[in-house]
Design an enzyme around this catalytic site. Structure first.
Site, PDB file in Angstrom:
ATOM      1  CE  LYS A 280      -3.908  -1.857   2.786  1.00 39.77           C
ATOM      2  NZ  LYS A 280      -4.637  -1.869   1.686  1.00 39.77           N
ATOM      3  NE  ARG A 354     -10.776  -9.951  -2.152  1.00 40.11           N
ATOM      4  CZ  ARG A 354     -11.327  -9.048  -3.156  1.00 40.11           C
ATOM      5  NH1 ARG A 354     -11.536  -9.457  -4.418  1.00 40.11           N
ATOM      6  NH2 ARG A 354     -11.234  -7.832  -2.790  1.00 40.11           N
TER       7      ARG A 354
END
Length: 499
Positions: A280, A354
């Protein structure tokens, strides 16, 4: 903070501070009218001096008002009477509590139940008051000296209602609201803790402590070796880049009949997310300690259920890990095998939530659940779509969607349904695995939910994307504790406590 209900003659009620409402243009609310009559009109006379017009956010403290047993009277603006919604009523309570925290009261009586908000009954209004009050007094102090802490914090709040016939509903509202508020506070605290303290092992220890505190709660923690035996290759692939071992936390609350299928709540417990190899940007990366707020909300809901002793069977599952770059970390293009046997091509290591959720969802099959609801700070795309107000709701089950949406409205912790159509599934196609872990730029929140749906075919399931609601940034940075209220509302209704 302690809460209790009081009825009877408000003018003879002894309290360090009596809180009364004033509407727009200095119109007194129901309880304030009675207090004004007892004072010989002194309250209305003071209002005519113009220090308070009744706008929301205005407050005025009065001392030694004749005819009243209260030591102080706090007048708080309620806005226009016709616009007294639940949302505005919560703002009024927050304003009052904020000022009370600056005084030396320590104890106060809130007489704002008349009139009720235009969109609430007595139960909802009083429960909202408890939640708003507890939210306002919450202060984080575990890793800093709270130099601005109130010298005399508000420790007791009495909620006044007009008639004895209302006492039952009022006491139920206070009891439910207090448990909800405690759950919200726990979720906030876990979210606000830094990632070097709130690790997967810390969450596991917290769950074990809850199990010691409540006899109805049994806790099990699976380590990485056990998860490997179960074939949880997706979950374990995320933790490979971290020195902190992953944990799968399972909390069993048994309050219902033994043959009743459980409600299962699954919460993403990513205690810090740097994005892995798909790193990020540095800006605001500190907020990625909040990537475990799905798990935190599950902890808070379990606490609320335990405190209320709800007659329901509940199982909470929190897959917990960190996502960091390391020589052993996932790489774009890697393929892992999930517990379900489906292979997953990892195209972006920052789509890790996920990966830990899919194995947890497969694990839930063994519980033969009545329903499974997962919540996760899953996608920035959901924030773009819905902003900071509702959670994103995804489910193929229309009845379950309606249940969750209504519970959100009832709890003032709303969700908004987004599509989960098969049309989106081809975006997850991979040339090298059964499924890719991202579906491209379009409809990112939807394709994330579509990914999870492939692991939930054997039970009723819904997914809540809480990326927009779990915390606030900027100057007021902090966890919100959402969606604990929504989840607790669902349990209250499913258990038959609320109908």
């Amino acid at each position: 903070m302690e809460f209790k209900v009081k009825t009877g003659d408000l003018t003879t009620h002894k309290t360090p501070c009596l809180v009364l409402g004033v509407f727009d243009r200095r119109k007194l609310a129901g309880a304030a009218e009675a207090a004004d009559r007892a004072s010989g009109g002194q309250i209305s006379a003071l209002l005519k001096k113009g220090d308070l017009d009744g706008e929301i956010g205005q407050t005025l403290m009065l001392y030694d008002v004749p005819g009243l047993a209260a030591e102080r009277v706090l007048l708080v603006g309620c806005g226009k009477k016709k616009e007294l919604t639940r949302a505005n009523a919560r703002k009024v309570v927050a304003c009052a509590i904020g000022l009370l925290q600056l005084t030396h009261c320590g104890d106060a009586t809130l007489a704002l139940s008349e009139p009720l908000p235009t969109d609430a009954d007595l139960y909802a209004a009083l429960r909202d008051s408890v939640l708003a009050a507890q939210d306002k007094v919450y202060r984080y102090s575990q890793t800093k000296e709270d130099k601005k802490a109130p010298k005399t914090p508000l420790k007791r709040l009495t909620l006044w209602v007009g008639g004895k016939q209302e006492t039952g509903a009022a006491e139920q509202a206070v009891r439910h609201g207090h448990a909800m508020a405690n759950g919200v506070a726990l979720a906030k605290e876990l979210g606000n803790l830094p990632g070097n303290i709130c690790t997967p092992s810390y969450l596991a220890d917290k769950a074990q402590q809850l199990g010691k505190d409540f006899k109805a709660l049994k806790v099990e923690v699976l380590n990485e070796d056990k998860m490997a035996e179960l074939g949880m290759g997706a979950l374990l692939s995320v933790s490979r880049g971290s020195r902190e071992p992953a944990k799968l936390i399972i909390m069993h609350y048994k309050g219902g009949k033994s043959d009743t299928k459980p409600v299962v709540l699954v919460g993403k417990g990513l205690t810090f997310d740097a994005g892995g190899i798909s790193l990020k940007s540095a800006a605001e990366m500190d907020e990625m300690k909040y990537d475990m707020c799905g798990g935190a909300s599950v902890f808070g809901t379990v606490l609320a259920a335990c405190e209320l002793g709800l007659p329901i069977n509940l199982i909470a599952v929190v897959p917990s890990s960190e996502n960091l770059p390391d020589g052993a970390a996932n790489k774009p293009g890697d393929i892992v095998t999930s517990m379900s046997g489906q292979t997953i091509e990892i195209l972006n290591t920052d789509a890790e939530g996920r990966l830990i959720l899919c194995d947890a969802l497969t694990y839930c099959e063994r519980f033969d659940p009545a329903v499974v609801i997962d919540m996760a700070t899953l996608t920035g795309a959901c924030v773009v779509a819905l902003g900071k107000h509702p959670a994103g709701l995804f489910t193929p089950d229309d009845r379950l969607a309606e249940e969750i949406l209504k519970a959100g409205d009832a709890a003032a912790d709303r969700a908004w349904r987004l599509p989960l159509w098969d049309d989106y599934q081809p975006q997850l196609d991979s040339n090298f695995a059964d499924i890719a872990n991202i579906g491209g730029r379009e409809a990112g929140a939807v394709t994330a939910a579509c990914f999870l749906s492939r692991f939930t075919k054997k039970y009723r399931w819904a997914h809540l994307d809480i990326a927009g609601i779990a915390w606030v940034g900027g100057k007021e940075k902090g966890g919100t504790g959402r969606p604990v209220a929504l989840l607790t509302q669902i349990l209250l209704e499913r258990s038959g406590v609320l109908k």
